[in-house]
Design an enzyme around this catalytic site. Structure first.
Site, PDB file in Angstrom:
ATOM      1  N   ASN A 101      -4.953  -1.013  -1.859  1.00 16.34           N
ATOM      2  CA  ASN A 101      -4.296  -2.099  -2.589  1.00 16.34           C
ATOM      3  C   ASN A 101      -3.064  -2.496  -1.793  1.00 16.34           C
ATOM      4  O   ASN A 101      -2.057  -1.794  -1.798  1.00 16.34           O
ATOM      5  CB  ASN A 101      -3.922  -1.582  -3.995  1.00 16.34           C
ATOM      6  CG  ASN A 101      -3.087  -2.588  -4.777  1.00 16.34           C
ATOM      7  OD1 ASN A 101      -2.945  -3.745  -4.380  1.00 16.34           O
ATOM      8  ND2 ASN A 101      -2.540  -2.131  -5.898  1.00 16.34           N
ATOM      9  N   TRP A 102      -3.159  -3.631  -1.122  1.00 21.37           N
ATOM     10  CA  TRP A 102      -2.057  -4.033  -0.237  1.00 21.37           C
ATOM     11  C   TRP A 102      -0.886  -4.639  -1.006  1.00 21.37           C
ATOM     12  O   TRP A 102       0.156  -4.896  -0.440  1.00 21.37           O
ATOM     13  CB  TRP A 102      -2.564  -5.032   0.818  1.00 21.37           C
ATOM     14  CG  TRP A 102      -3.539  -4.440   1.783  1.00 21.37           C
ATOM     15  CD1 TRP A 102      -4.097  -3.187   1.750  1.00 21.37           C
ATOM     16  CD2 TRP A 102      -4.091  -5.076   2.941  1.00 21.37           C
ATOM     17  NE1 TRP A 102      -4.942  -3.008   2.809  1.00 21.37           N
ATOM     18  CE2 TRP A 102      -4.966  -4.156   3.559  1.00 21.37           C
ATOM     19  CE3 TRP A 102      -3.936  -6.341   3.521  1.00 21.37           C
ATOM     20  CZ2 TRP A 102      -5.669  -4.461   4.721  1.00 21.37           C
ATOM     21  CZ3 TRP A 102      -4.634  -6.653   4.672  1.00 21.37           C
ATOM     22  CH2 TRP A 102      -5.499  -5.717   5.273  1.00 21.37           C
ATOM     23  N   LYS A 103      -1.106  -4.901  -2.281  1.00 22.71           N
ATOM     24  CA  LYS A 103      -0.059  -5.498  -3.137  1.00 22.71           C
ATOM     25  C   LYS A 103       0.485  -6.780  -2.481  1.00 22.71           C
ATOM     26  O   LYS A 103      -0.247  -7.457  -1.778  1.00 22.71           O
ATOM     27  CB  LYS A 103       1.040  -4.476  -3.427  1.00 22.71           C
ATOM     28  CG  LYS A 103       0.458  -3.176  -3.991  1.00 22.71           C
ATOM     29  CD  LYS A 103       1.482  -2.244  -4.559  1.00 22.71           C
ATOM     30  CE  LYS A 103       0.785  -0.995  -5.103  1.00 22.71           C
ATOM     31  NZ  LYS A 103       1.696  -0.052  -5.727  1.00 22.71           N
ATOM     32  N   HIS A 150      -3.458  -3.406 -13.338  1.00 18.28           N
ATOM     33  CA  HIS A 150      -2.551  -2.523 -12.596  1.00 18.28           C
ATOM     34  C   HIS A 150      -1.223  -2.411 -13.360  1.00 18.28           C
ATOM     35  O   HIS A 150      -0.771  -3.377 -13.964  1.00 18.28           O
ATOM     36  CB  HIS A 150      -2.323  -3.082 -11.194  1.00 18.28           C
ATOM     37  CG  HIS A 150      -1.630  -2.113 -10.302  1.00 18.28           C
ATOM     38  ND1 HIS A 150      -0.267  -1.900 -10.358  1.00 18.28           N
ATOM     39  CD2 HIS A 150      -2.105  -1.264  -9.355  1.00 18.28           C
ATOM     40  CE1 HIS A 150       0.049  -0.963  -9.480  1.00 18.28           C
ATOM     41  NE2 HIS A 150      -1.047  -0.562  -8.862  1.00 18.28           N
ATOM     42  N   GLU A 183       1.727  -2.465 -12.446  1.00 14.80           N
ATOM     43  CA  GLU A 183       2.749  -3.450 -12.056  1.00 14.80           C
ATOM     44  C   GLU A 183       2.517  -4.771 -12.767  1.00 14.80           C
ATOM     45  O   GLU A 183       3.451  -5.500 -13.096  1.00 14.80           O
ATOM     46  CB  GLU A 183       2.744  -3.623 -10.530  1.00 14.80           C
ATOM     47  CG  GLU A 183       3.367  -2.420  -9.841  1.00 14.80           C
ATOM     48  CD  GLU A 183       2.846  -2.128  -8.452  1.00 14.80           C
ATOM     49  OE1 GLU A 183       2.163  -2.992  -7.853  1.00 14.80           O
ATOM     50  OE2 GLU A 183       3.097  -1.008  -7.965  1.00 14.80           O
ATOM     51  N   GLU A 229      -4.092   5.964 -12.782  1.00 17.68           N
ATOM     52  CA  GLU A 229      -2.851   5.896 -12.019  1.00 17.68           C
ATOM     53  C   GLU A 229      -1.665   6.185 -12.930  1.00 17.68           C
ATOM     54  O   GLU A 229      -1.160   5.272 -13.600  1.00 17.68           O
ATOM     55  CB  GLU A 229      -2.682   4.503 -11.417  1.00 17.68           C
ATOM     56  CG  GLU A 229      -3.788   4.101 -10.474  1.00 17.68           C
ATOM     57  CD  GLU A 229      -3.315   3.064  -9.474  1.00 17.68           C
ATOM     58  OE1 GLU A 229      -3.405   3.337  -8.277  1.00 17.68           O
ATOM     59  OE2 GLU A 229      -2.834   2.003  -9.894  1.00 17.68           O
ATOM     60  N   GLY A 286       4.068   4.618  -6.081  1.00 23.12           N
ATOM     61  CA  GLY A 286       5.133   4.179  -5.188  1.00 23.12           C
ATOM     62  C   GLY A 286       6.373   5.067  -5.223  1.00 23.12           C
ATOM     63  O   GLY A 286       7.429   4.685  -4.734  1.00 23.12           O
ATOM     64  N   SER A 328       0.812   7.443  -4.998  1.00 28.46           N
ATOM     65  CA  SER A 328       1.381   8.182  -3.865  1.00 28.46           C
ATOM     66  C   SER A 328       0.351   9.007  -3.095  1.00 28.46           C
ATOM     67  O   SER A 328       0.647  10.123  -2.637  1.00 28.46           O
ATOM     68  CB  SER A 328       2.550   9.068  -4.328  1.00 28.46           C
ATOM     69  OG  SER A 328       3.590   8.266  -4.856  1.00 28.46           O
ATOM     70  N   GLY A 370      -1.991   2.626  -2.342  1.00 25.77           N
ATOM     71  CA  GLY A 370      -1.068   1.512  -2.141  1.00 25.77           C
ATOM     72  C   GLY A 370      -0.420   1.588  -0.773  1.00 25.77           C
ATOM     73  O   GLY A 370      -1.023   1.233   0.243  1.00 25.77           O
ATOM     74  N   GLY A 371       0.810   2.080  -0.738  1.00 19.90           N
ATOM     75  CA  GLY A 371       1.609   2.114   0.494  1.00 19.90           C
ATOM     76  C   GLY A 371       0.863   2.603   1.734  1.00 19.90           C
ATOM     77  O   GLY A 371       0.944   1.978   2.798  1.00 19.90           O
TER      78      GLY A 371
HETATM   79  P1  PGA Z   1       0.979   3.893  -4.064  1.00 24.84           P
HETATM   80  O1  PGA Z   1       0.330   2.777  -5.003  1.00 24.84           O
HETATM   81  O2  PGA Z   1      -0.145   4.547  -3.325  1.00 24.84           O
HETATM   82  O3  PGA Z   1       1.912   3.131  -3.150  1.00 24.84           O
HETATM   83  O4  PGA Z   1       1.694   4.860  -4.946  1.00 24.84           O
HETATM   84  C1  PGA Z   1      -0.869   3.021  -5.667  1.00 24.84           C
HETATM   85  C2  PGA Z   1      -1.253   1.825  -6.500  1.00 24.84           C
HETATM   86  O5  PGA Z   1      -0.352   1.170  -7.033  1.00 24.84           O
HETATM   87  O6  PGA Z   1      -2.441   1.511  -6.637  1.00 24.84           O
END
Ligand code: PGA
Length: 258
Positions: free
Chosen positions: A9-11, A94, A96, A164, A170, A210, A231-232
């Site tokens: 997930n590149w956000k 998600h 967010e 999640e 994050g 994470s 994500g990251g």
């Molecule tokens: P993260 O994000 O790996 O940066 O913690 C995961 C996600 O939001 O899907």
């Protein structure tokens, strides 16, 4: 046997140029890793360019969001019809989006129905917040999120669930493999009660929060965990490749032992 999946997930990261660069950096090596579904979810504006680059490869494409109406006066939104021939997966709900864009269970439910209607596969994200976790309310929160998200949906299509925990996203503070395995086992049990044992056994449930090349093995070694939503770490070609490779190797070994 459930095919493991790693989704990146590149956000809200990468310009179109950067997205193309990142895919070029990992495409040929990623393509060669088998026994795992590899999905990348760049921002909307890069879907077409990335789609061209991965055409003919084993890499799959996902979007990060969608609006539930098919067309019309909804300035700035993207509909399922627009995505149907661009990608195969859509991340829905998600944390967010729940937190910053006020997505409620009802909206998430409509989005899942819209995605399934055009034959795309939703990656439904659920998870508890820190205070809910500390109050021992994880299972209660998960049950409510599942009930609201899946209300009125009789057939799950190719739905995938990503567990999640919000406190792990994050933050660099991942859940432990055991914690994630327990909650994912609980999710599978809840799905089994709603949809039957067979559907629950076939459902892929990922862990997210994470995940890195250093901790992926801890999650993948767990029997209930079918992969990760990353994500990251998905923005770094070498690290993402390592996560996918470890997943392929570990799940390959586990299935040979079974
Ligand atoms: P993260 O994000 O790996 O940066 O913690 C995961 C996600 O939001 O899907």
């Amino acid at each position: 046997m459930r095919v493991p999946m790693i989704a990146g997930n590149w956000k809200m990261n990468t310009t179109v140029g950067e997205a193309v660069g990142l895919v070029n950096e990992m495409r040929s090596r990623l393509d060669k890793i088998d026994n795992v579904d590899k999905v990348i979810c760049p921002p909307f504006i890069s879907l077409a360019a990335v789609g061209e680059l991965i055409k003919g490869s084993s890499i799959k494409l996902g979007a990060q969001n969608i609006y539930f109406e098919e067309r019309g006066a909804y300035t700035g939104e993207i509909s399922p019809l627009m995505l149907a021939d661009l990608c195969q997966f859509v991340i829905i709900g998600h944390s967010e989006r729940r937190q910053y864009f006020n997505e409620t269970g009802d909206i998430i439910n409509k989005k899942i129905q819209a995605v399934l209607r055009v034959g795309l596969k939703p990656i439904l994200c659920i998870g508890e917040r820190l205070e809910e976790n500390e109050a021992g309310r994880t299972e209660e929160v998960i049950t409510e999120q599942l009930n609201l998200s899946l209300a009125g949906i009789d057939s799950l299509g190719g739905l995938i669930i990503a567990y999640e925990p919000v406190w792990a996203i994050g933050t660099g503070k991942a859940a432990t493999g055991k914690q994630a395995n327990n909650t994912i086992g609980f999710i599978r049990q809840t799905i089994s009660q709603k949809y039957g044992k067979r559907i629950a056994q076939d459902l892929r449930i990922l862990y997210g929060g994470s995940v890195t090349a250093d901790n992926i093995a801890e999650f993948i070694n767990q029997p209930e965990i079918d992969g990760a939503l990353v994500g990251g770490a998905s923005l770094k070609a070498t690290e993402f490749l390592s996560i996918v490779k470890q997943t392929s190797e570990i799940k390959g070994c586990l299935s040979r032992e079974a």
